[in-house]
Enzyme design. Sequence first.
Site, short mmCIF file in Angstrom:
data_model
loop_
_atom_site.label_atom_id
_atom_site.label_comp_id
_atom_site.label_asym_id
_atom_site.label_seq_id
_atom_site.Cartn_x
_atom_site.Cartn_y
_atom_site.Cartn_z
N ASP A 166 4.78 -5.55 60.74
CA ASP A 166 5.05 -5.42 59.31
C ASP A 166 6.52 -5.78 59.07
O ASP A 166 7.40 -5.38 59.82
CB ASP A 166 4.77 -3.96 58.91
CG ASP A 166 4.92 -3.73 57.43
OD1 ASP A 166 3.90 -3.57 56.74
OD2 ASP A 166 6.08 -3.70 56.96
N ASN A 174 11.85 -8.98 48.24
CA ASN A 174 11.25 -9.54 47.02
C ASN A 174 12.11 -9.26 45.80
O ASN A 174 12.32 -10.14 44.96
CB ASN A 174 9.86 -8.92 46.78
CG ASN A 174 8.75 -9.70 47.44
OD1 ASN A 174 8.66 -10.91 47.28
ND2 ASN A 174 7.92 -9.02 48.20
N ASP A 183 7.12 -15.10 49.38
CA ASP A 183 5.97 -15.86 49.88
C ASP A 183 6.39 -16.81 50.99
O ASP A 183 5.71 -16.95 52.01
CB ASP A 183 5.32 -16.67 48.74
CG ASP A 183 4.51 -15.79 47.79
OD1 ASP A 183 4.39 -14.59 48.07
OD2 ASP A 183 4.02 -16.32 46.79
N GLU A 210 2.25 -7.73 53.71
CA GLU A 210 3.27 -8.29 54.63
C GLU A 210 3.02 -7.76 56.03
O GLU A 210 3.94 -7.57 56.81
CB GLU A 210 4.69 -7.96 54.15
CG GLU A 210 4.81 -6.81 53.17
CD GLU A 210 4.91 -5.46 53.84
OE1 GLU A 210 3.86 -4.78 53.87
OE2 GLU A 210 6.00 -5.08 54.30
P1 GH3 Z 1 8.98 -0.98 55.28
O1 GH3 Z 1 10.18 -1.46 56.02
O2 GH3 Z 1 8.78 0.48 55.39
O3 GH3 Z 1 7.75 -1.75 55.67
O4 GH3 Z 1 9.26 -1.27 53.73
P2 GH3 Z 1 8.66 -2.42 52.86
O5 GH3 Z 1 9.48 -2.58 51.64
O6 GH3 Z 1 8.48 -3.66 53.67
O7 GH3 Z 1 7.20 -1.89 52.54
P3 GH3 Z 1 6.47 -1.58 51.20
O8 GH3 Z 1 5.04 -1.33 51.58
O9 GH3 Z 1 7.18 -0.55 50.40
O10 GH3 Z 1 6.54 -2.94 50.37
C1 GH3 Z 1 5.83 -4.08 50.73
C2 GH3 Z 1 6.15 -5.15 49.73
O11 GH3 Z 1 5.51 -6.37 50.11
C3 GH3 Z 1 5.69 -4.83 48.35
C4 GH3 Z 1 4.98 -6.08 47.88
O12 GH3 Z 1 5.45 -6.50 46.65
C5 GH3 Z 1 5.29 -7.11 48.94
N1 GH3 Z 1 4.21 -8.04 49.14
C6 GH3 Z 1 2.95 -7.79 49.55
N2 GH3 Z 1 2.23 -8.93 49.58
C7 GH3 Z 1 3.05 -9.93 49.19
C8 GH3 Z 1 2.88 -11.34 49.01
O13 GH3 Z 1 1.82 -11.93 49.22
N3 GH3 Z 1 3.96 -12.07 48.62
C9 GH3 Z 1 5.15 -11.46 48.37
N4 GH3 Z 1 6.17 -12.23 47.97
N5 GH3 Z 1 5.32 -10.15 48.51
C10 GH3 Z 1 4.31 -9.39 48.91
MG MG Z 2 7.02 -3.61 55.17
#
Ligand code: GH3
Ligand code: MG
Length: 297
Positions: A166, A174, A183, A210
């Site tokens: 992850d 983002n 992305d 992610e």
């Molecule tokens: P951690 O280190 O604990 O994993 O924190 P994190 O911020 O990575 O985890 P969190 O689950 O809070 O956030 C994941 C983010 O990933 C939120 C979401 O907007 C983003 N995300 C998920 N899928 C996609 C995607 O397909 N494209 C983009 N650009 N962002 C994405």
């Molecule tokens: Mg994450």
Amino acid sequence: MLVVDDQATNIQVLYQILSSDYQVLMATSGAQALALCASKQPDLVLLDLVMPEMDGYQVCQRLKADTATRDIPVIFITAQTDESAEEKGFDLGAVDFISKPINPRIVRARVKTHLMLKAQSDLLRSWAYLDGLTGVHNRRFFDERVAAEMGRAIRNQTALSLVMLDVDFFKRFNDHYGHQAGDDCLRRVAKTLKNSLMRAGDHIARYGGEEFVCLLPDTNFTGAMQLAETIRRDVISLQIEHAQSSVAPFVTVSLGVGCKPEKIHGSANSLISLADTQLYKAKEHGRHRIFGAELTE
Ligand code: GH3
Ligand code: MG
């Protein structure tokens, strides 16, 4: 394609009509036909209805009952003209009928149509298993594959490992660089994963937003931990700037490794939740690190 007929002369007629345009395999019994379908995966089967031992209906039924061969289209070749024979064939999953005596132009036309349909459905099936953003496999593919690989690993008493990863602080990434850049980052991480996996049987899938997962057949705990370390390093080598990360100035990943050792009977779910727990620990202990464990029952 595969031509099945107990009479060699009938096979010869079809071979002459089709072999200049297609690669034609031949079988003279139902058993031989089933074996060739399993090993060679032809795109079409032309199947004689009346054969000694196993007839065409039985062959068709067996092909359709096996997930490995059910998508191979079957055309029956028959001298019988009654409708009930034809109805039964369609009920068993045949796509078409060709009647004897053979008319070469009709055979060529029907074969061409069904091979085109097969190519189209193969393409659609492959798309259904791919993640649109990154081009690696999707969750649906992984869910089916992990169950199959676990079954195989138990039968063969081999190890099976999972690496879940992850992206760290990806929400902040983002928020700071924008969704497009996010992305793009995911695409680059996916590409790196593909390059990090060495073996032909290894698979990568996008598990969630992610989060990615690597399925590693015949790989023990030590091997999986080594691979996780390679991935960890390969992702930092990308040097994707991440000014908001609390662990590094560029994008990093946390990894959880789960392994089913050779002699242990695991389940797909227990292996997934083990890898998931390890990933959670990696996050809890500060991110950008690897935790791993083996199933014990
Ligand atoms: P951690 O280190 O604990 O994993 O924190 P994190 O911020 O990575 O985890 P969190 O689950 O809070 O956030 C994941 C983010 O990933 C939120 C979401 O907007 C983003 N995300 C998920 N899928 C996609 C995607 O397909 N494209 C983009 N650009 N962002 C994405
Ligand atoms: Mg994450």
